[in-house]
Design a protein around this motif. Structure first.
Motif, PDB file in Angstrom:
ATOM      1  N   TYR A  30       7.647   5.667 -10.684  1.00 57.23           N
ATOM      2  CA  TYR A  30       7.679   5.263  -9.287  1.00 57.23           C
ATOM      3  C   TYR A  30       9.015   4.592  -9.012  1.00 57.23           C
ATOM      4  O   TYR A  30       9.751   4.213  -9.924  1.00 57.23           O
ATOM      5  N   GLY A  31       9.341   4.461  -7.734  1.00 60.02           N
ATOM      6  CA  GLY A  31      10.567   3.789  -7.335  1.00 60.02           C
ATOM      7  C   GLY A  31      10.263   2.550  -6.520  1.00 60.02           C
ATOM      8  O   GLY A  31       9.105   2.254  -6.220  1.00 60.02           O
ATOM      9  N   PHE A  32      11.284   1.810  -6.137  1.00 58.45           N
ATOM     10  CA  PHE A  32      11.029   0.562  -5.420  1.00 58.45           C
ATOM     11  C   PHE A  32      10.440   0.832  -4.042  1.00 58.45           C
ATOM     12  O   PHE A  32       9.773  -0.027  -3.455  1.00 58.45           O
ATOM     13  N   TYR A  33      10.624   2.067  -3.530  1.00 63.60           N
ATOM     14  CA  TYR A  33      10.036   2.425  -2.242  1.00 63.60           C
ATOM     15  C   TYR A  33       8.511   2.518  -2.309  1.00 63.60           C
ATOM     16  O   TYR A  33       7.857   2.549  -1.267  1.00 63.60           O
ATOM     17  N   HIS A  34       7.946   2.581  -3.508  1.00 67.52           N
ATOM     18  CA  HIS A  34       6.494   2.650  -3.657  1.00 67.52           C
ATOM     19  C   HIS A  34       5.852   1.273  -3.811  1.00 67.52           C
ATOM     20  O   HIS A  34       4.626   1.172  -3.823  1.00 67.52           O
ATOM     21  N   THR A  35       6.630   0.244  -3.927  1.00 68.05           N
ATOM     22  CA  THR A  35       6.076  -1.059  -4.292  1.00 68.05           C
ATOM     23  C   THR A  35       5.393  -1.750  -3.109  1.00 68.05           C
ATOM     24  O   THR A  35       5.703  -1.500  -1.937  1.00 68.05           O
ATOM     25  N   TYR A  36       4.492  -2.634  -3.452  1.00 69.12           N
ATOM     26  CA  TYR A  36       3.771  -3.437  -2.452  1.00 69.12           C
ATOM     27  C   TYR A  36       4.761  -4.276  -1.636  1.00 69.12           C
ATOM     28  O   TYR A  36       4.695  -4.311  -0.410  1.00 69.12           O
ATOM     29  N   ASP A  37       5.679  -4.936  -2.329  1.00 73.13           N
ATOM     30  CA  ASP A  37       6.601  -5.832  -1.628  1.00 73.13           C
ATOM     31  C   ASP A  37       7.470  -5.082  -0.625  1.00 73.13           C
ATOM     32  O   ASP A  37       7.709  -5.576   0.489  1.00 73.13           O
ATOM     33  N   TYR A  38       7.954  -3.897  -0.992  1.00 71.48           N
ATOM     34  CA  TYR A  38       8.802  -3.164  -0.059  1.00 71.48           C
ATOM     35  C   TYR A  38       8.013  -2.733   1.175  1.00 71.48           C
ATOM     36  O   TYR A  38       8.549  -2.703   2.289  1.00 71.48           O
ATOM     37  N   HIS A  39       6.737  -2.420   0.984  1.00 73.54           N
ATOM     38  CA  HIS A  39       5.909  -2.079   2.142  1.00 73.54           C
ATOM     39  C   HIS A  39       5.717  -3.287   3.056  1.00 73.54           C
ATOM     40  O   HIS A  39       5.717  -3.151   4.284  1.00 73.54           O
ATOM     41  N   GLN A  40       5.566  -4.458   2.469  1.00 69.25           N
ATOM     42  CA  GLN A  40       5.428  -5.664   3.294  1.00 69.25           C
ATOM     43  C   GLN A  40       6.736  -5.984   4.014  1.00 69.25           C
ATOM     44  O   GLN A  40       6.732  -6.448   5.158  1.00 69.25           O
ATOM     45  N   ILE A  41       7.862  -5.723   3.352  1.00 69.44           N
ATOM     46  CA  ILE A  41       9.167  -5.940   3.969  1.00 69.44           C
ATOM     47  C   ILE A  41       9.374  -4.977   5.134  1.00 69.44           C
ATOM     48  O   ILE A  41       9.924  -5.342   6.176  1.00 69.44           O
ATOM     49  N   SER A  42       8.912  -3.734   4.980  1.00 71.86           N
ATOM     50  CA  SER A  42       9.214  -2.665   5.932  1.00 71.86           C
ATOM     51  C   SER A  42       8.292  -2.617   7.138  1.00 71.86           C
ATOM     52  O   SER A  42       8.691  -2.151   8.207  1.00 71.86           O
ATOM     53  N   LYS A  43       7.067  -3.078   6.984  1.00 71.20           N
ATOM     54  CA  LYS A  43       6.088  -2.889   8.056  1.00 71.20           C
ATOM     55  C   LYS A  43       6.317  -3.867   9.200  1.00 71.20           C
ATOM     56  O   LYS A  43       6.847  -4.963   9.018  1.00 71.20           O
TER      57      LYS A  43
END
Length: 356
Positions: A30-43
């Motif tokens: 997986y890459g950092f784009y799949h991580t929980y934190d990146y989703h919280q940053i992006s949403k």
């Protein structure tokens, strides 16, 4: 649920960090784009970040998405985060039948009143294209679309071989920059503030959209995340001692990702960004990383200046695809009509959000 072939099939919706991270640790890559934190940053505040986990006996696949309410309606749509995301999972056999996964996912979307889905795939995870090759083919607009190439530096090769693949003009610029610039790894608040200042200046210079002027919380979230490692590098002019360029890189597993950068307009002739990418290439190679993803052109365009800049570092390209699905043609068209959008020739998706 159990299907007619006695396969144990199950859909789970993961929304908590602990269960999300446990899933990531169980997959092959997986890459950092799949991580929980990146989703919280992006949403956005109203979005809901989910990881849709599909299990079929010993095969499991996870699809991370942001689910969004469609204004003025009772329906939703789903989109992947900006970057290279898409499904991740366990090794699937060569003869893996995708039909059950396809139907299970479609049933989920319909049950949750999700009208459309847009997914940016990860060019390094080739099994994603297999999963989505048939999904939605019978629907109004369910298909894989090729957008362009992304540039990768294979940093599993020896350093001298990597640099040998540089275009000749780039070699000249990097060699000159090595004489005129000094590398600094950002550590202090002042260092990170300088990076942000240069980044904002760069966005103003290219007339970027407002969405690219990220908040301080956005940058702080990168620095504080334990899901991936963020490194900011600064290029300092030896003569003036000023920071002339800065770049943010993200490291996850065997991958380094070139994420954001900025340069002082008065010092563009020093080629600070090229210098910093070259320095990260050397650093990451010594640290044992395998791939250095520079990304593609603006909007995945292979003919713009950004792509030409990146491709001067390497001629190793990976194809970038997106997947677009309309689960309910009637509702989709009704939303387009309601929002007074009729240009079906437009590549924008979902079309009913064109004027937002």
């Amino acid at each position: 649920m159990i299907n007619s072939k006695n396969e144990l099939v199950k859909i789970e919706i993961l929304t908590e960090k602990k269960e999300w991270n446990e899933f990531l640790q169980s997959v092959d890559d997986y890459g950092f784009y799949h991580t929980y934190d990146y989703h919280q940053i992006s949403k956005s505040e109203s979005d809901k970040a989910v990881l849709i986990k599909y299990t079929n006996n010993d095969i499991f696949i996870g699809l991370p998405l942001l689910i969004r309410k469609i204004n003025g309606s009772d329906f939703y749509d789903a989109i992947s985060v900006y970057g290279y995301s898409g499904p991740i999972g366990s090794k699937t056999p060569l003869n893996f039948n995708t039909s059950n996964y396809e139907q299970t996912l479609l049933d989920f979307f319909n049950k949750k009143k999700i009208v459309s889905v847009f997914v940016r795939l990860n060019p390094y995870l080739t099994f994603q294209n297999i999963l989505f090759s048939n999904l939605g083919e019978s629907s109004y607009f369910g298909k894989l679309s090729y957008l362009g190439k992304i540039v990768n530096i294979n940093i599993s090769k020896p350093l001298e071989i990597q640099k040998r693949d540089y275009q000749r003009r780039l070699k000249t610029h990097v060699n000159k920059a090595n004489r005129l610039l000094t590398l600094k790894i950002a550590e202090t608040k002042e260092d990170f503030q300088k990076f942000k200042t240069l980044y904002y200046e760069n966005m103003k210079r290219i007339n970027a959209k407002d969405l690219y002027f990220f908040s301080d919380d956005y940058f702080e979230s990168f620095n504080s995340s334990k899901d991936f490692k963020t490194e900011v590098l600064l290029a300092i002019d030896n003569e003036t001692k000023k920071v002339v360029s800065s770049c943010m890189f993200i490291k996850t597993n065997t991958m380094v990702q070139y994420h954001l950068s900025g340069s002082d307009e008065k010092f563009l002739h020093l080629n600070g960004t090229k210098f910093l990418i070259d320095q990260m290439r050397i650093k990451a190679t010594k640290e044992g990383y395998k791939n250095f993803n520079l990304g593609g052109g603006l909007g995945a365009n292979e003919n713009d200046s950004l792509f030409r800049f990146k491709s001067s570092f390497s001629d190793e390209y990976h194809p970038f695809f997106v997947w677009k699905l309309i689960t309910n043609k009637e509702i989709y068209e009704a939303l387009c009509k309601k929002n007074k959008v009729h240009d079906k020739e437009s590549s924008f998706f979902p079309l009913y959000r064109l004027n937002e």
